[in-house]
Scaffold this motif. Structure first.
Motif, PDB file in Angstrom:
ATOM      1  N   THR A 173       1.030  -1.273  -0.276  1.00 41.07           N
ATOM      2  CA  THR A 173       0.441   0.070   0.232  1.00 41.07           C
ATOM      3  C   THR A 173       0.985   0.970  -0.193  1.00 41.07           C
ATOM      4  OG1 THR A 173      -0.075   0.076   1.934  1.00 41.07           O
ATOM      5  CG2 THR A 173      -1.849  -1.557   1.255  1.00 41.07           C
ATOM      6  N   THR A 174       0.329   2.472  -0.416  1.00 38.28           N
ATOM      7  CA  THR A 174       0.936   3.071  -0.701  1.00 38.28           C
ATOM      8  C   THR A 174       0.000   4.213   0.265  1.00 38.28           C
ATOM      9  OG1 THR A 174       1.493   2.793  -2.787  1.00 38.28           O
ATOM     10  CG2 THR A 174       1.782   5.171  -2.072  1.00 38.28           C
ATOM     11  N   ALA A 175       1.100   5.549   0.939  1.00 39.24           N
ATOM     12  CA  ALA A 175       0.233   6.074   1.914  1.00 39.24           C
ATOM     13  C   ALA A 175      -0.149   7.808   1.190  1.00 39.24           C
ATOM     14  CB  ALA A 175       1.279   6.839   2.717  1.00 39.24           C
ATOM     15  N   THR A 176      -1.521   7.966   1.287  1.00 39.31           N
ATOM     16  CA  THR A 176      -1.403   8.892   1.034  1.00 39.31           C
ATOM     17  C   THR A 176      -2.360  10.566   1.412  1.00 39.31           C
ATOM     18  OG1 THR A 176      -3.991   8.360   1.404  1.00 39.31           O
ATOM     19  CG2 THR A 176      -3.247   7.593  -1.407  1.00 39.31           C
ATOM     20  N   ALA A 177      -1.987  10.024   2.782  1.00 40.15           N
ATOM     21  CA  ALA A 177      -2.212  11.412   3.470  1.00 40.15           C
ATOM     22  C   ALA A 177      -1.361  11.194   4.731  1.00 40.15           C
ATOM     23  CB  ALA A 177      -3.688  11.591   3.789  1.00 40.15           C
ATOM     24  N   LEU A 178      -0.901  12.265   5.339  1.00 40.40           N
ATOM     25  CA  LEU A 178      -0.157  12.834   6.511  1.00 40.40           C
ATOM     26  C   LEU A 178      -1.305  13.526   7.090  1.00 40.40           C
ATOM     27  CD1 LEU A 178       2.925  11.531   7.322  1.00 40.40           C
ATOM     28  CD2 LEU A 178       3.206  14.216   7.353  1.00 40.40           C
ATOM     29  N   GLY A 179      -1.231  12.863   8.366  1.00 39.54           N
ATOM     30  CA  GLY A 179      -2.179  13.736   9.862  1.00 39.54           C
ATOM     31  C   GLY A 179      -1.204  13.861  10.367  1.00 39.54           C
ATOM     32  N   LEU A 180      -1.376  15.418  11.085  1.00 42.84           N
ATOM     33  CA  LEU A 180      -0.011  16.426  11.836  1.00 42.84           C
ATOM     34  C   LEU A 180      -0.601  16.556  13.004  1.00 42.84           C
ATOM     35  CD1 LEU A 180       3.380  18.048  11.102  1.00 42.84           C
ATOM     36  CD2 LEU A 180       1.615  19.005  12.632  1.00 42.84           C
ATOM     37  N   ASP A 181      -0.644  16.311  14.724  1.00 47.57           N
ATOM     38  CA  ASP A 181      -0.990  16.481  15.508  1.00 47.57           C
ATOM     39  C   ASP A 181      -0.047  17.897  15.887  1.00 47.57           C
ATOM     40  OD1 ASP A 181      -2.458  17.404  18.476  1.00 47.57           O
ATOM     41  OD2 ASP A 181      -1.951  15.799  18.588  1.00 47.57           O
ATOM     42  N   PRO A 235     -10.773  17.050  17.948  1.00 47.72           N
ATOM     43  CA  PRO A 235     -11.324  15.873  18.836  1.00 47.72           C
ATOM     44  C   PRO A 235     -11.940  15.779  17.719  1.00 47.72           C
ATOM     45  CG  PRO A 235     -12.693  18.235  18.650  1.00 47.72           C
ATOM     46  CD  PRO A 235     -11.238  18.574  18.704  1.00 47.72           C
ATOM     47  N   LEU A 236     -12.450  16.148  16.646  1.00 47.19           N
ATOM     48  CA  LEU A 236     -12.874  14.674  15.072  1.00 47.19           C
ATOM     49  C   LEU A 236     -11.476  13.974  14.624  1.00 47.19           C
ATOM     50  CD1 LEU A 236     -14.542  17.872  12.774  1.00 47.19           C
ATOM     51  CD2 LEU A 236     -15.632  15.805  14.236  1.00 47.19           C
ATOM     52  N   GLY A 237     -10.570  14.556  14.998  1.00 46.95           N
ATOM     53  CA  GLY A 237      -9.457  14.078  14.392  1.00 46.95           C
ATOM     54  C   GLY A 237      -9.645  12.428  15.391  1.00 46.95           C
ATOM     55  N   ALA A 238      -9.454  13.109  16.655  1.00 48.88           N
ATOM     56  CA  ALA A 238      -9.695  11.909  17.650  1.00 48.88           C
ATOM     57  C   ALA A 238     -11.257  10.395  17.498  1.00 48.88           C
ATOM     58  CB  ALA A 238      -9.451  12.095  19.275  1.00 48.88           C
ATOM     59  N   ALA A 239     -12.281  11.519  17.055  1.00 48.96           N
ATOM     60  CA  ALA A 239     -13.322  10.656  16.980  1.00 48.96           C
ATOM     61  C   ALA A 239     -13.026   9.289  15.861  1.00 48.96           C
ATOM     62  CB  ALA A 239     -14.492  11.158  16.644  1.00 48.96           C
ATOM     63  N   PHE A 240     -12.582   9.549  14.932  1.00 45.07           N
ATOM     64  CA  PHE A 240     -12.179   9.135  13.365  1.00 45.07           C
ATOM     65  C   PHE A 240     -11.458   7.912  14.199  1.00 45.07           C
ATOM     66  CE2 PHE A 240     -13.407   9.487   9.235  1.00 45.07           C
ATOM     67  CZ  PHE A 240     -12.875   8.657   9.094  1.00 45.07           C
ATOM     68  N   SER A 241     -10.187   7.866  14.950  1.00 42.62           N
ATOM     69  CA  SER A 241      -9.675   7.052  15.341  1.00 42.62           C
ATOM     70  C   SER A 241     -10.238   6.242  16.395  1.00 42.62           C
ATOM     71  CB  SER A 241      -8.341   7.687  16.654  1.00 42.62           C
ATOM     72  OG  SER A 241      -7.800   7.311  17.102  1.00 42.62           O
ATOM     73  N   TYR A 242     -10.941   6.761  17.525  1.00 46.21           N
ATOM     74  CA  TYR A 242     -11.881   6.021  18.262  1.00 46.21           C
ATOM     75  C   TYR A 242     -13.105   5.681  17.851  1.00 46.21           C
ATOM     76  CZ  TYR A 242     -15.351   4.634  21.702  1.00 46.21           C
ATOM     77  OH  TYR A 242     -15.968   3.753  22.984  1.00 46.21           O
ATOM     78  N   GLY A 269      -6.351   9.300  13.761  1.00 44.60           N
ATOM     79  CA  GLY A 269      -7.636   9.506  12.610  1.00 44.60           C
ATOM     80  C   GLY A 269      -7.178  11.228  12.277  1.00 44.60           C
ATOM     81  N   LEU A 270      -6.426  11.832  11.893  1.00 41.02           N
ATOM     82  CA  LEU A 270      -6.127  12.672  10.961  1.00 41.02           C
ATOM     83  C   LEU A 270      -5.647  12.072   9.895  1.00 41.02           C
ATOM     84  CD1 LEU A 270      -4.827  16.049  12.819  1.00 41.02           C
ATOM     85  CD2 LEU A 270      -6.933  15.391  12.105  1.00 41.02           C
TER      86      LEU A 270
END
Length: 430
Positions: free
Chosen positions: A2-10, A169-176, A415-416
């Motif tokens: 697989t190839t990464a398409t996004a990077l989430g930065l908190d 918090p939306l990032g955390a929601a997606f992770s949860y 989540g991001l």
């Protein structure tokens, strides 16, 4: 493969965490490498020292390497922490370090450069889509979100082209949501260093075409740093002259509170070690009714004792999450502190802050048109979610059986990155 398409930065007030999507519905944290590395958690801090080869004559490092550099040469360096808290402040234009001016975006760009360097090549080639978390409400008095957006844009200009901002918090929601096996309406409470943020999200069953639907968000500029400040205000600042007096034209006046407000704020304390401020404090010391406390403040600033002092404050705060009693112990800069503190006292000091946090919680529920009993699950994340008084608030409102925790420092970044793979990305971005 697989190839990464996004990077989430908190990019957090206290810590920064980065995750990369795996292109197959999952995400992986970026671990930092080297002798000072602390896994996937990168301290949101900078250390500066004078060096001809440095940027504008000043060299720097970031993360745990900044902490190590400062501890090695505290008197020859400047340590800057929690600089995210000034992102939305129109009162902050620039900080002067070793005679050079630094804007927020200068701090940010230098920080990101070292973040990439210490990732050991893992961030040299980045996915095209960058998802950056941002608080629902920025920290500070009368924060300006448009100003913060422009400063963030400048900070990340060299980091990625396809840049998107999502409430933390939306990032955390997606992770949860990845942990849920059935539909649920979820309230996420994210307790950071500078802000507390809430989001209400409807989560569909696994395999649904649209797994998560954001319903409402709210926030308040109160969190871990504010709780630290309450401890400083009660146990430390009276030893440095707060509440005492000075003589002026035959009158006794209370020492101006601005010095103590700056000393109690990490984003400003590091910048107090300049000639003008120290001269003002020495002048105040000469006219003080009791000059010794102001002398202690000068010594702490002049000997760069801010970091170890705040480290001691953070330790006692965390200790009170585990025990009913703790002790603030500190020695440096000519001041010795051994102050016992009870959890009950600490909870009384932060009671007004908790009330404002609960009002922000009520606002999120109101915006989502959700009564308390309509929330199926509550996900608490962020370091301050471990404070017993905060957990008790949610136990009282929702019942302990509906509350979940975990990934206090990493869930948002995970989540991001996952949101970055969403086809309906604009429904998540700010």
């Amino acid at each position: 493969m697989t190839t990464a398409t996004a990077l989430g930065l908190d990019f957090g007030t206290t810590n920064t965490v980065v995750a990369r999507s795996d292109g197959a519905g999952g995400s992986q944290l970026i671990d930092f490498v080297g002798a000072e590395a602390t896994g996937a958690v990168f301290r949101s801090a900078l250390c500066f020292w004078e060096e001809e080869r440095g940027w504008n004559g000043v060299a720097h490092d970031a993360g745990p390497w900044a902490v190590a550099e400062y501890l090695q040469s505290p008197l020859d360096s400047r340590f800057v922490q929690s600089f995210k808290t000034v992102a939305a402040s129109p009162l902050f234009e620039r900080a002067q370090i070793f005679g050079r001016n630094f804007r927020f975006e200068d701090f940010g760009r230098l920080f990101l450069q070292k973040l990439v360097t210490h990732a050991g090549g893992a961030l040299d080639s980045r996915p095209p889509r960058i998802i950056v978390g941002r608080p629902v409400v920025y920290a500070g008095a009368r924060p300006d979100p448009e100003l913060a957006r422009s400063r963030y844009d400048a900070m990340f200009a060299e980091f990625g082209v396809d840049l998107h901002y999502v409430y933390e918090p939306l990032g955390a929601a997606f992770s949860y949501a990845a942990r849920l096996t059935e539909p649920a309406t979820v309230l996420v409470a994210d307790f950071g260093g500078g802000t507390t943020d809430f989001s209400v999200v409807r989560v569909a069953a696994p395999g649904a075409a649209r797994r998560c639907v954001p319903l409402a968000s709210s926030g308040v500029g109160i969190a871990g740093d504010r709780f630290d400040r309450r401890i400083m205000d009660r146990l430390v600042l009276p030893l440095l002259g707060k509440g005492s007096s000075y003589r002026s034209f035959g009158k006794e006046l209370e020492i101006p509170g601005g010095y103590f407000a700056d000393f109690a704020d990490w984003s400003r304390l590091a910048l107090m070690r300049n000639r003008r401020t120290l001269e003002e404090l020495r002048k105040l010391q000469r006219s003080a009714v009791d000059p010794a406390p102001i002398g202690r403040m000068i010594a702490l600033i002049d000997h760069e004792q801010g970091f170890p002092l705040y480290d001691a404050v953070g330790k006692v705060k965390r200790a009170l999450s585990q025990a009913e009693d703790a002790e603030l112990t500190f020695s440096g800069g000519g001041i010795d502190i051994a102050a016992p503190v009870r959890r009950a006292d600490f909870e009384s000091w932060i009671a007004d802050d908790l009330r404002l946090i609960e009002e922000a919680l009520d606002l999120a529920l109101s915006r989502a048109d959700m009564p308390t009993d309509a929330i199926d699950r509550v996900f608490l994340t962020g370091g301050s979610s471990l404070i017993p008084a905060i957990r008790a608030m949610f136990d009282r409102r929702f019942g302990a059986d509906r509350i979940a925790t975990g990934g206090e420092l990493t869930s948002i970044a995970h989540g991001l990155a996952l949101i970055g793979d969403e086809p309906n990305l604009t429904e998540w971005t700010v």
